[in-house]
Structures are given as structure tokens and as C-alpha cells.
Design a protein around this motif. Sequence first.
Motif, PDB file in Angstrom:
ATOM      1  N   ARG A 122       0.838  -1.184   0.000  1.00  0.00           N
ATOM      2  CA  ARG A 122       0.000   0.000   0.000  1.00  0.00           C
ATOM      3  C   ARG A 122       0.884   1.249   0.000  1.00  0.00           C
ATOM      4  O   ARG A 122       2.112   1.158   0.057  1.00  0.00           O
ATOM      5  CB  ARG A 122      -0.926  -0.038   1.215  1.00  0.00           C
ATOM      6  N   GLU A 144      -1.473   2.831   6.318  1.00  0.00           N
ATOM      7  CA  GLU A 144      -2.677   2.322   5.679  1.00  0.00           C
ATOM      8  C   GLU A 144      -2.990   0.889   6.103  1.00  0.00           C
ATOM      9  O   GLU A 144      -4.025   0.347   5.732  1.00  0.00           O
ATOM     10  CB  GLU A 144      -2.552   2.410   4.160  1.00  0.00           C
ATOM     11  N   TYR A 145      -2.087   0.287   6.854  1.00  0.00           N
ATOM     12  CA  TYR A 145      -2.333  -1.045   7.405  1.00  0.00           C
ATOM     13  C   TYR A 145      -2.957  -0.898   8.793  1.00  0.00           C
ATOM     14  O   TYR A 145      -2.680   0.071   9.507  1.00  0.00           O
ATOM     15  CB  TYR A 145      -1.033  -1.845   7.481  1.00  0.00           C
ATOM     16  N   HIS A 186       0.758  -0.743  12.535  1.00  0.00           N
ATOM     17  CA  HIS A 186       2.014  -0.278  11.959  1.00  0.00           C
ATOM     18  C   HIS A 186       2.947   0.209  13.067  1.00  0.00           C
ATOM     19  O   HIS A 186       2.516   0.525  14.178  1.00  0.00           O
ATOM     20  CB  HIS A 186       1.771   0.833  10.932  1.00  0.00           C
ATOM     21  N   GLY A 205       4.142  -2.287   8.338  1.00  0.00           N
ATOM     22  CA  GLY A 205       2.688  -2.338   8.350  1.00  0.00           C
ATOM     23  C   GLY A 205       2.252  -3.790   8.320  1.00  0.00           C
ATOM     24  O   GLY A 205       2.919  -4.630   7.702  1.00  0.00           O
ATOM     25  N   GLU A 207      -1.348  -6.684   8.611  1.00  0.00           N
ATOM     26  CA  GLU A 207      -2.765  -6.986   8.753  1.00  0.00           C
ATOM     27  C   GLU A 207      -2.921  -8.482   8.965  1.00  0.00           C
ATOM     28  O   GLU A 207      -2.338  -9.296   8.242  1.00  0.00           O
ATOM     29  CB  GLU A 207      -3.563  -6.542   7.530  1.00  0.00           C
ATOM     30  N   GLU A 238      -0.361 -10.400   6.499  1.00  0.00           N
ATOM     31  CA  GLU A 238       0.271  -9.639   5.423  1.00  0.00           C
ATOM     32  C   GLU A 238       1.172  -8.591   6.061  1.00  0.00           C
ATOM     33  O   GLU A 238       0.761  -7.899   6.998  1.00  0.00           O
ATOM     34  CB  GLU A 238      -0.758  -8.951   4.531  1.00  0.00           C
ATOM     35  N   SER A 285       6.121  -6.030   0.133  1.00  0.00           N
ATOM     36  CA  SER A 285       5.083  -6.617   0.982  1.00  0.00           C
ATOM     37  C   SER A 285       4.886  -8.071   0.577  1.00  0.00           C
ATOM     38  O   SER A 285       5.313  -8.498  -0.496  1.00  0.00           O
ATOM     39  CB  SER A 285       3.763  -5.848   0.852  1.00  0.00           C
TER      40      SER A 285
END
Length: 212
Positions: A23, A28-29, A32, A41, A43, A65, A176
Motif C-alpha cells: 500500500r 494504511e495497514y 504499523h 505495516g 494486517e 500480510e 510486501s
Amino acid sequence: MNMGRLGFLFAMCALLFAETEPRAKASEYPVHGTVGDLELGAEYFLHSIPSARGMLFAQDYLVVEVAIFGPSKLPFSTGPGRFHLRVNNGKMLLATDSATFVIASMKHEDWNGERPHFEVGAGMGDTGVTIGRPTSGGRLPDSSDSRNRKTAGPQFFEEWLPQAELIDIQKKLPVSGMLFFPYTGKVKAIKKLELLYEGPEGSAALLLDLTR
């Protein structure tokens, strides 16, 4: 070299060196943090693996992730061995399995191969690391997990999953990929789950969101 063989080699390279698309930034995760010059980051997806064709299901794994952001001037070693999972403040840490073993588990849900393990120093206090790989003695039946057949087709997850895995290569940030931690305990018993990172930059612990 004929074009058919050349195309096959390109396809194999894509499988070996591709990963998920990071991302825009670590924030945005859902979870983080920072370690040295890096931003991490993460998820947590429980047993699910998001794909372009829907969620795949890996009963014997906890799926996370992870994305790594930072200075991009020099190649960075993205080794999944830098990450471990700690369950409920336990001293034993879960190490990642490769996509190969995840695929075997997904295809053969009644596979009963042994997963040997031993403890090694992790450099994180007095913790140990559970390291396991299925042996060749397990039975591999012909049937596939029906949930994955219905979701993605019989061949899709075998071809796609290695592309989503965070693998050990030298590449510029950000990167990622998916991490797969073998876990056959009761998920409801997990009250706290920490993703641990340790590398030359230092160590960090990310408290994962369990509300999924």
C-alpha cells in the motif's frame, strides 16, 4: 532456445520473485510501527488468504500480510525469517512456513505428516522459536479442500500463492507479502497476538488486531 521454453522460464521467474503490492504507506495497514529507519505495516487475516478470486482458506495456518517501508537507495533483504509470531505472551515463537507447505496443507486437509520442531535462541529475551517442516512420511490423499476448490478453482492457489509469499530476496523498498505461521490450536483461545521483527535495524513488536 525455443519460445515455448523461454515463456516457461519467464513464468517461473514471475512465480519466484513476485509478491503482493504494498500500500502507499505503513499507516494504511491496521497495525504499523517503526524500527530504525524502517516502517512496518501488518494486517492479520486469521486462516484466510486474500486473492484476486476471493479468500483462500488455510486451516493449519495463521496468515499475516506484512509490508516494509524505508530508504530505497540500497537493496534490502526481505527475508521472512526476520518475522515471528508470539501467541498469548508465550515464550515459544512461531516461525513461518513456505508457500509450498501451505499449499500441501490446503490441498490435503487430512494430511497427517509430522511437523518436527526444536528450540533455538531468537535474540528476543529468553524466548524460543518453533521451527517445523512436514516430513516426507505423511500421506498425501488426492482430494483437495472443497472451500478452496469452490473459491478459486483447482489450480489457482497452487500457481498464485508463491507469488503472494514474502520471500528472501534483495530488492528496493517498499515490499510486501504474506507470512504463514503454522498453528493448529484453538483460535478462540488466542487473546493476544504479536508480530515480532528482528533485524540489523533493531527489534519491534506489533500487536495484531484480533477482531476479524
